[in-house]
Design an enzyme around this catalytic site. Structure first.
Site, PDB file in Angstrom:
ATOM      1  N   ASP A   1     -21.276 -89.661 -30.898  1.00 39.61           N
ATOM      2  CA  ASP A   1     -22.564 -88.827 -30.789  1.00 39.61           C
ATOM      3  C   ASP A   1     -22.879 -88.346 -29.336  1.00 39.61           C
ATOM      4  O   ASP A   1     -22.664 -89.374 -28.397  1.00 39.61           O
ATOM      5  CB  ASP A   1     -23.826 -89.541 -31.122  1.00 39.61           C
ATOM      6  CG  ASP A   1     -23.732 -90.018 -32.786  1.00 39.61           C
ATOM      7  OD1 ASP A   1     -23.328 -89.066 -33.321  1.00 39.61           O
ATOM      8  OD2 ASP A   1     -24.268 -90.874 -33.089  1.00 39.61           O
TER       9      ASP A   1
ATOM     10  N   HIS B   1     -16.239 -88.316 -34.598  1.00 38.08           N
ATOM     11  CA  HIS B   1     -17.064 -88.014 -33.218  1.00 38.08           C
ATOM     12  C   HIS B   1     -17.692 -89.159 -32.833  1.00 38.08           C
ATOM     13  O   HIS B   1     -18.046 -90.200 -33.689  1.00 38.08           O
ATOM     14  CB  HIS B   1     -17.943 -86.802 -33.262  1.00 38.08           C
ATOM     15  CG  HIS B   1     -19.161 -87.378 -34.472  1.00 38.08           C
ATOM     16  ND1 HIS B   1     -18.970 -87.371 -35.675  1.00 38.08           N
ATOM     17  CD2 HIS B   1     -20.615 -87.593 -34.113  1.00 38.08           C
ATOM     18  CE1 HIS B   1     -20.130 -87.520 -36.188  1.00 38.08           C
ATOM     19  NE2 HIS B   1     -21.093 -87.549 -35.164  1.00 38.08           N
TER      20      HIS B   1
ATOM     21  N   HIS C   1     -17.434 -92.069 -35.576  1.00 35.55           N
ATOM     22  CA  HIS C   1     -17.858 -92.192 -37.005  1.00 35.55           C
ATOM     23  C   HIS C   1     -17.560 -90.807 -37.625  1.00 35.55           C
ATOM     24  O   HIS C   1     -17.462 -89.637 -37.077  1.00 35.55           O
ATOM     25  CB  HIS C   1     -19.120 -92.925 -37.271  1.00 35.55           C
ATOM     26  CG  HIS C   1     -20.256 -91.926 -36.432  1.00 35.55           C
ATOM     27  ND1 HIS C   1     -20.372 -92.023 -35.090  1.00 35.55           N
ATOM     28  CD2 HIS C   1     -21.220 -90.967 -37.156  1.00 35.55           C
ATOM     29  CE1 HIS C   1     -21.401 -91.088 -34.634  1.00 35.55           C
ATOM     30  NE2 HIS C   1     -21.804 -90.551 -36.000  1.00 35.55           N
TER      31      HIS C   1
ATOM     32  N   ARG D   1     -32.830 -90.571 -38.156  1.00 36.73           N
ATOM     33  CA  ARG D   1     -32.037 -91.115 -37.231  1.00 36.73           C
ATOM     34  C   ARG D   1     -32.607 -91.156 -35.733  1.00 36.73           C
ATOM     35  O   ARG D   1     -33.571 -90.097 -35.238  1.00 36.73           O
ATOM     36  CB  ARG D   1     -30.785 -90.406 -37.145  1.00 36.73           C
ATOM     37  CG  ARG D   1     -29.836 -90.654 -36.086  1.00 36.73           C
ATOM     38  CD  ARG D   1     -28.321 -90.126 -36.306  1.00 36.73           C
ATOM     39  NE  ARG D   1     -27.798 -89.795 -35.121  1.00 36.73           N
ATOM     40  CZ  ARG D   1     -26.660 -89.074 -35.022  1.00 36.73           C
ATOM     41  NH1 ARG D   1     -26.149 -88.654 -36.099  1.00 36.73           N
ATOM     42  NH2 ARG D   1     -26.119 -88.889 -33.862  1.00 36.73           N
TER      43      ARG D   1
END
Length: 284
Positions: free
Chosen positions: A99, A97, A256, A271
């Site tokens: 993000d 995907h 990723h 994150r």
């Protein structure tokens, strides 16, 4: 600072820089390396939440991500956590995907800091979507030229929700089955990078539901072939995490994948994401 490429295509380690004491004069070199290599790894860091936020803001404005509960008191930080007892389930980010590509302006960058990692397993892979576009057969490039990719928040919605057995149901609190996540957002299937000028594919199997070409909807078989092309090993790098590593990747021209192979071991990451801009089509 010393930069060591991981592969000829994508990824590099940056050594000799302490983020906590980084000067403003150091940052242009960091940003340049990030844009060039698309994924940049800075090992040997020691950060608290505030330190991660300060570093992240050097790349732009932080954005609060939808459908995921943030760290209390830090609305723009999420804790990517899988406890040792959380087994036989999906993992957060465990499909290819980009993000939050279903947002009108997806994040330009994502930053991940490793707090605790298993002795083995839990790697992350990235692929270079600019290189994937360059290496695409000419007939496929013609088919995608001028096409529109339709994105939705599939994992969080109703219409395209993943099967129960593949869902992550652990320590990350995620909002599921929200009809608002089914809202369709249209982006160009082939975009121009706003900073480097590179052309790149902007599609991914997690959030892209279909591609609408000038002659109608592109078939499912073509999409399967396209995604298989994008994740070829020569477009990829793989990172084996250790505690104290900061990774920043360009969300505009990468996909990723978080590898879910560490059941019975704890993995904790922090994150952040940087506000982006609406993707821009390659001029005809």
């Amino acid at each position: 600072m010393r930069i060591v490429p991981l592969t000829p295509a994508i990824g590099a380690e940056l050594h000799g820089l302490n983020i906590g004491s980084m000067n403003a004069s150091d940052f242009p070199a960091v940003r340049s390396a990030w844009l060039r290599h698309k994924v940049l790894f800075l090992p040997g860091q020691s950060l608290d939440l505030e330190g991660l936020e300060r570093f992240s803001r050097r790349f732009g404005e932080l954005v609060q991500l939808p459908y995921i509960r943030p760290v209390e008191g830090h609305p723009e930080v999420i804790r990517v956590l899988k406890e040792a007892h959380e087994t036989d389930m999906g993992v957060f980010g465990g499909e290819w995907h980009s993000d939050f590509s279903f947002l009108p302006a997806p994040p330009s960058a994502s930053i991940l800091y490793s707090v605790e990692t298993p002795p083995s397993g839990g790697d992350t892979l990235w692929v270079d979507m600019s290189l994937a576009w360059k290496r695409l057969p000419e007939s496929d490039r013609r088919l995608l030229a001028g096409a529109t990719a339709v994105h939705t928040g599939k994992p969080y919605g109703v219409s395209h929700a993943p099967e129960e057995s593949t869902r992550f149901k652990g320590s990350i609190v995620m909002e599921r089955d929200n009809p608002e996540a089914d809202r369709e957002t249209r982006h160009p299937a082939v975009c121009r990078h706003p900073e480097t000028g590179e052309q790149m594919l902007f599609v991914n199997p997690t959030y892209t539901t279909r591609i609408e070409g000038p002659d109608g909807i592109v078939g499912t078989r073509f999409l399967e072939k396209l995604y298989a092309h994008c994740v070829r090993p020569e477009f990829a790098c793989r990172w084996r995490w250790q505690p104290g590593v900061v990774a920043i990747w360009d969300n505009r021209n990468t996909m990723h994948y978080a590898v879910n192979d560490y059941d019975g071991q704890r993995r904790e990451m922090l994150r952040t994401a940087i506000r982006g801009e609406p993707p821009v089509a390659v001029p005809a």
